[in-house]
Design a protein around this motif. Structure first.
Motif, PDB file in Angstrom:
ATOM      1  N   SER A 445       0.859  -1.184   0.000  1.00 40.49           N
ATOM      2  CA  SER A 445       0.000   0.000   0.000  1.00 40.49           C
ATOM      3  C   SER A 445       0.888   1.224   0.000  1.00 40.49           C
ATOM      4  O   SER A 445       1.909   1.259   0.706  1.00 40.49           O
ATOM      5  CB  SER A 445      -0.914   0.016   1.226  1.00 40.49           C
ATOM      6  N   SER A 446       0.512   2.252  -0.786  1.00 42.15           N
ATOM      7  CA  SER A 446       1.361   3.418  -0.876  1.00 42.15           C
ATOM      8  C   SER A 446       0.602   4.585  -1.469  1.00 42.15           C
ATOM      9  O   SER A 446      -0.358   4.397  -2.230  1.00 42.15           O
ATOM     10  CB  SER A 446       2.575   3.107  -1.758  1.00 42.15           C
ATOM     11  N   ASN A 447       1.040   5.793  -1.118  1.00 45.59           N
ATOM     12  CA  ASN A 447       0.531   6.998  -1.770  1.00 45.59           C
ATOM     13  C   ASN A 447       1.407   7.388  -2.959  1.00 45.59           C
ATOM     14  O   ASN A 447       1.063   8.321  -3.696  1.00 45.59           O
ATOM     15  CB  ASN A 447       0.491   8.153  -0.776  1.00 45.59           C
ATOM     16  N   GLY A 448       2.528   6.690  -3.129  1.00 48.62           N
ATOM     17  CA  GLY A 448       3.456   7.012  -4.212  1.00 48.62           C
ATOM     18  C   GLY A 448       4.089   5.750  -4.773  1.00 48.62           C
ATOM     19  O   GLY A 448       3.433   4.714  -4.936  1.00 48.62           O
ATOM     20  N   THR A 479      -9.158   1.289  -3.366  1.00 47.95           N
ATOM     21  CA  THR A 479      -7.946   2.114  -3.510  1.00 47.95           C
ATOM     22  C   THR A 479      -7.032   1.501  -4.568  1.00 47.95           C
ATOM     23  O   THR A 479      -5.968   0.966  -4.262  1.00 47.95           O
ATOM     24  CB  THR A 479      -7.196   2.231  -2.178  1.00 47.95           C
ATOM     25  N   PRO A 481      -4.303   1.209  -7.653  1.00 48.52           N
ATOM     26  CA  PRO A 481      -3.093   1.982  -7.975  1.00 48.52           C
ATOM     27  C   PRO A 481      -3.294   2.749  -9.276  1.00 48.52           C
ATOM     28  O   PRO A 481      -4.240   2.483 -10.035  1.00 48.52           O
ATOM     29  CB  PRO A 481      -2.034   0.900  -8.128  1.00 48.52           C
ATOM     30  N   GLN A 482      -2.388   3.675  -9.543  1.00 50.62           N
ATOM     31  CA  GLN A 482      -2.416   4.392 -10.823  1.00 50.62           C
ATOM     32  C   GLN A 482      -1.615   3.643 -11.889  1.00 50.62           C
ATOM     33  O   GLN A 482      -1.880   3.793 -13.082  1.00 50.62           O
ATOM     34  CB  GLN A 482      -1.837   5.798 -10.637  1.00 50.62           C
ATOM     35  N   GLN A 503       3.073   6.964 -14.206  1.00 53.31           N
ATOM     36  CA  GLN A 503       3.553   7.523 -12.946  1.00 53.31           C
ATOM     37  C   GLN A 503       4.840   6.853 -12.448  1.00 53.31           C
ATOM     38  O   GLN A 503       5.602   7.457 -11.699  1.00 53.31           O
ATOM     39  CB  GLN A 503       2.456   7.419 -11.876  1.00 53.31           C
ATOM     40  N   PHE A 554       2.402   2.390  -8.242  1.00 51.85           N
ATOM     41  CA  PHE A 554       2.346   3.786  -7.827  1.00 51.85           C
ATOM     42  C   PHE A 554       0.981   4.029  -7.202  1.00 51.85           C
ATOM     43  O   PHE A 554      -0.051   4.024  -7.880  1.00 51.85           O
ATOM     44  CB  PHE A 554       2.547   4.720  -9.023  1.00 51.85           C
ATOM     45  N   GLY A 555       0.942   4.200  -5.864  1.00 46.57           N
ATOM     46  CA  GLY A 555      -0.285   4.454  -5.124  1.00 46.57           C
ATOM     47  C   GLY A 555      -1.132   3.200  -4.952  1.00 46.57           C
ATOM     48  O   GLY A 555      -0.862   2.124  -5.496  1.00 46.57           O
ATOM     49  N   GLY A 556      -2.167   3.330  -4.128  1.00 46.93           N
ATOM     50  CA  GLY A 556      -3.163   2.291  -3.956  1.00 46.93           C
ATOM     51  C   GLY A 556      -2.679   1.090  -3.183  1.00 46.93           C
ATOM     52  O   GLY A 556      -1.607   1.071  -2.576  1.00 46.93           O
ATOM     53  N   THR A 557      -3.562   0.061  -3.213  1.00 43.88           N
ATOM     54  CA  THR A 557      -3.268  -1.198  -2.544  1.00 43.88           C
ATOM     55  C   THR A 557      -3.311  -2.321  -3.563  1.00 43.88           C
ATOM     56  O   THR A 557      -4.296  -2.443  -4.315  1.00 43.88           O
ATOM     57  CB  THR A 557      -4.280  -1.469  -1.417  1.00 43.88           C
TER      58      THR A 557
END
Length: 987
Positions: A445-448, A479, A481-482, A503, A554-557
């Motif tokens: 999981s990450s915001n980046g 959530t 990812p991108q 991204q 990049f982002g998400g779970t």
């Protein structure tokens, strides 16, 4: 020196030393610096009027000779040498000069530069004493002086002397007993031959040679950083053990790289040219240091091989010998082709090559033998497998219908990751998130940007035609990812497949690229989706070895599950197509493709190829562990000029070409520029007056503790006149005519009666021949620093006798290297058997030489050392008592005394003393040692902790079966024995 009353005065023996010491600095070979227009080195000049009308020497008439007027002048302003020179002639020297002129003032060429010839051994009346020609020369001179020879040393002394001289180690009690008990006529010669054949011989001789060539394990200047030169040291040891002819030894060191089809050993030998001190100081001027290296090399070459001090001619013509400044720079010009740098860096001294040790060579030979055997089995296996190909074709063709692609998981559960893991590998079970297979999946999981990966798989994926990568992925619907990415490593990470947006920046390009292959939109969220990647899309072909895989988002779970490669079970489509063609209808290309595929995939062949691959990896890994060492590589020679006054910034001097000293002859190389090989060949010519004289004199020095010419480092004008010049010439010619055979020469020397004499001088000998010029006795002196330690290790039983290898580090005081910078250095003593290697293998730090070696007069090896100093200081006794090596040796020796010396104090004292010194102790010695034992036993009974502290010295474990108090007391006795003068003295 001959007295003035004796009828015949010889210039070389009696007059030249006076002139060299008192006169030639101002009136000698340096024509540009001659004072008063008076030269005394040349008879033709000295006997003619100078510009003032004075004649220095009038042969036959000392009263008309200006030289005599000046040395007897009452007026200090006219007296020679002038008082301010502090070189006053004593009455005997004054009288000798007068008598010499009266006898005609005959000059002689300097003895070392005269043509070599073999003089006939003189007759001696002591025919029963004479064993070989050496004895004839010695006896005749002795008889003329009216001196009797010393009696032969006893057998115990002889075998100890021989053992130290030829191997650097003491004899064992068994060897002593065997020699003492051998009544055969050739008992002595058998011991000599055994010692000369010992591997220890090369180690003993190498210690001396390494002093000459200033071998060390560090660069010397500035930070004195480490440098790997042990292969050169091992070459020297092996050369002496193999009894390599000395002329070949010289050629390989000076010009091993120039020899036709040079071997690895010869290339390593050429490392001699790179033993000089070097620098990597930041502010060093490369041109200045090239000049420094140049001068260093000329000094060493001339001193090692010629016994000459050509270094004196760096700034001006030599004042005592015929060497000119032109000779100096012409000699150095031979080495103008050596590839080197004025200032080095990064702890490297290129050019360098990797070199295996003797042990590694044996390991390589074993691996190569196994590879050769495996390849022979491969040859035998091929026809055997081909005889079974028909059956394989039938079985494979029958099974084609059931063959289909299968996913082979490479990464699954936490226990099934093939290489080293990096990043966040967060494994979860079904209670914490979705699972696709097995019991675990992974979540990120990450915001980046976030990534986890594995690398360095022991069993990499080897791609075949038709393979595809796959990975199972689950995108969280709430959530997502991108972007997500799969990345594959075949030695580099430039193989990426990307879903979603751009991204993720790793490898991102605007144009399509295997390093950033866009796969399209994100997979559907909220369900497990199988991602698949064609290796070709990310730039990978069949045969590529994949040793790592990365999972990026990049982002998400995102949940990740098993990943790997999709493989065909069975042959690829191209082979399957061929199998379906009737055998008789197949083309030659099809038959070959089918045969190759079958052989490549047959289980016996796969197993054998795996064995070969494993051996090749082992071979490569072993090669990777080789020490790299500087060698000589010839390049276009740089221009060499005479440097006025040795000034490296002054380029006004004449350009010179390689040439030997002009007064010694000329090389005949035609129009070709002379090379280092030409120099080596000239040095080894039979009529070269210096090389054989220099080495023969040094071999004598090693066996007697002094040379026939005592200045073993200088056969020139400032050296000493030989005590037996005819013997030295006889030995020199013998050396050449024996094929430059070192062992032959040493055997000849040690089997003479001269060598076998006792070293105990009588009062008469002390008075009449205090410096042993007549060799009417043997020498007695402390053994070399390395031997002192080797001796203790040998006596204790700790010595590890392994030839060759990298340098080792004995125990050393803490903080001794604190002042070493660039970089800062600590000191980690060697462990295991390396701690107990011989001194020849000790790490040689030029600026901070090991304290034990320094205490016993070992040189720093910044310059050539042909003769070590021999001091006798309290520091040496303290070293023997307190250095951890000697304390450990004493403790281990004490344990042997207790185990092997019997049950009584008397028997143990006798055993220990005899084991160390080869002879039983006398009653007086026994009583002293008994007192030491009893006093220390009583002390340690009351101070048990100190006893345990004493026996804990060193890495060798203490014998737990022995009483620590008693062991400590015997350790004290052993420390005394190892500290005895006789223990470290060669008689």
């Amino acid at each position: 020196m001959l007295s003035a009353a004796e009828p015949t005065i010889r210039f070389n023996r009696d007059i030249r030393p006076i002139l060299n010491d008192k006169c030639l600095a101002c009136h000698g070979h340096d024509a540009k610096k001659v004072e008063g227009d008076v030269r005394l080195d040349l008879r033709d000049v000295a006997t003619k009027p100078n510009k003032h009308g004075h004649i220095a020497i009038v042969p036959g008439d000392p009263d008309k000779s200006e030289l005599i007027h000046r040395i007897f002048a009452a007026d200090e302003k006219k007296r020679m040498p002038p008082p301010e020179a502090h070189k006053a002639l004593d009455p005997q020297e004054q009288q000798l000069l007068r008598e010499w002129i009266a006898q005609g003032a005959e000059y002689e060429p300097h003895w070392a530069y005269t043509e070599l010839h073999r003089p006939a051994p003189p007759n001696a009346s002591e025919t029963q004493w004479v064993i070989n020609p050496i004895d004839q020369f010695i006896a005749a001179r002795r008889e003329a002086a009216g001196v009797e020879p010393s009696p032969s040393a006893d057998r115990i002394t002889l075998i100890r002397r021989l053992s130290f001289d030829l191997t650097g180690l003491p004899p064992t009690p068994a060897e002593v007993d065997a020699f003492v008990g051998d009544s055969s006529a050739n008992a002595y010669e058998k011991v000599v031959d055994r010692l000369l054949a010992s591997p220890r011989f090369g180690e003993r001789m190498a210690v001396y040679w390494l002093d000459l060539v200033r071998y060390a394990d560090t660069v010397g200047y500035h930070g004195d950083q480490d440098i790997s030169q042990s292969p050169y040291r091992d070459y020297v040891i092996n050369a002496f053990n193999a009894n390599m002819p000395f002329d070949r030894f010289v050629r390989e060191q000076l010009a091993g790289d120039l020899l036709p089809n040079a071997t690895l050993d010869q290339i390593v030998a050429s490392g001699y040219n790179r033993l000089n001190q070097t620098t990597e100081e930041g502010g060093a001027q490369p041109k200045e240091y090239l000049a420094i290296y140049f001068a260093d090399r000329v000094r060493n070459v001339s001193q090692v091989f010629m016994g000459a001090t050509m270094g004196c001619a760096q700034c001006h013509d030599h004042k005592y010998d015929p060497y000119t400044a032109r000779d100096f720079y012409s000699m150095g010009a031979f080495f103008a082709d050596v590839q080197e740098e004025g200032k080095y860096g990064a702890r490297r001294r290129p050019p360098e090559i990797p070199v295996p040790t003797n042990e590694q060579k044996q390991q390589l030979e074993t691996i190569d033998a196994k590879l050769a055997d495996a390849n022979k089995r491969m040859e035998r296996l091929r026809p055997s497998l081909l005889s079974q190909q028909g059956a394989w074709e039938e079985n494979t063709l029958a099974a084609l219908e059931t063959h289909k692609a299968t996913d082979v998981a490479w990464i699954d559960a936490a226990s099934e990751v093939p290489g080293k893991r990096d990043g966040a590998w967060n494994f979860i079970d079904a209670t914490k998130g979705p699972i696709h297979s097995g019991a675990e999946s992974r979540v990120q999981s990450s915001n980046g940007l976030v990534q986890h990966f594995t690398l360095g798989a022991k069993d990499p994926i080897v791609l075949e035609d038709g393979n595809a990568f796959y990975a199972w992925v689950y995108l969280d619907a709430k959530t997502p990812p991108q972007a997500i990415m799969l990345q594959f490593n075949d030695g580099g990470w430039e193989h990426r497949a990307v879903w979603g947006g751009d991204q993720i920046v790793y490898g991102k390009t605007d144009q399509p690229s295997p390093a950033y292959h866009r796969m399209g939109a994100l997979p559907a969220a909220g369900q497990w989706v199988r991602l698949q990647v064609d290796p070709a899309d990310v730039g990978l072909k069949a045969g590529a070895k994949i040793n790592g895989m990365a999972f990026t988002q990049f982002g998400g779970t995102v949940y990740w599950d098993d990943a790997g490669v999709n493989q065909h079970v069975g042959p690829p489509d191209a082979i399957a197509t061929i199998l379906k063609v009737a055998a008789a209808a197949r083309t030659d290309a099809q038959r070959k493709s089918l045969e190759d595929y079958y052989l490549d995939h047959a289980e016996p062949m796969l197993a054998l190829r795996g064995e070969i691959e494993s051996l090749n990896k082992e071979h490569k890994s072993l090669e990777g562990s080789f020490v790299t060492t500087p060698i000589t590589v010839a390049v276009a020679p740089r221009v060499i000029r005479i440097l006025p006054r040795g000034n490296w910034m002054n380029d006004s001097g004449d350009i010179v070409e390689p040439a030997v000293p002009a007064f010694l002859g000329k090389l005949n190389t035609g129009d070709k520029r002379a090379t280092r090989l030409d120099l080596a060949n000239w040095l080894c010519e039979a009529d070269n007056p210096l090389t054989s004289r220099t080495m023969a004199n040094r071999l004598w020095y090693l066996m007697f503790g002094r040379g026939i010419c005592t200045s073993v480092d200088d056969l020139g004008g400032q050296g000493t006149y030989p005590s037996h010049p005819e013997l030295l010439d006889w030995l020199s010619v013998e050396f050449v005519e024996s094929g430059w055979n070192i062992k032959h020469m040493l055997r000849l020397i040690v089997t003479s009666n001269t060598y076998r004499q006792s070293s105990r001088p009588t009062p008469k000998l002390r008075a009449e021949d205090p410096f042993n010029d007549l060799f009417a006795r043997q020498g007695r002196y402390r053994i070399a620093a390395e031997m002192v330690r080797d001796n203790a290790l040998s006596i204790s039983g700790l010595l590890v006798e392994k030839v060759g290898g990298v340098s080792v580090k004995p125990y050393q005081p803490g903080g001794y290297y604190d002042q070493l910078n660039f970089p800062r250095r600590g000191y980690a003593p060697s462990k295991g058997e390396d701690q107990y290697r011989r001194g020849v293998y000790t790490h040689w730090q030029r600026t901070f030489l090991h304290p034990m070696l320094k205490a016993f007069d070992a040189p720093s090896r910044e310059e050539c050392t042909a003769q070590r100093a021999r001091s006798n200081t309290p520091l040496q006794a303290l070293t023997l008592l307190n250095d951890p090596t000697f304390v450990e040796c004493a403790r281990v020796f004490a344990a042997r005394i207790m185990h092997e010396g019997g049950a009584t104090t008397e028997s143990r004292l006798a055993w220990g003393y005899r084991h160390a010194l080869s002879r039983p102790p006398g009653n007086e010695i026994t009583e002293v040692l008994r007192g030491v034992y009893e006093n220390h036993l009583a002390f340690y009974r009351e101070h048990t902790s100190e006893a345990k502290q004493l026996i804990a010295a060193g890495d060798a474990p203490a014998d737990a079966a022995l009483d620590p108090v008693e062991l400590a007391a015997w350790t004290s006795v052993a420390r005394v024995v190892l500290n005895l003068n006789e223990t470290i003295t060669r008689y």
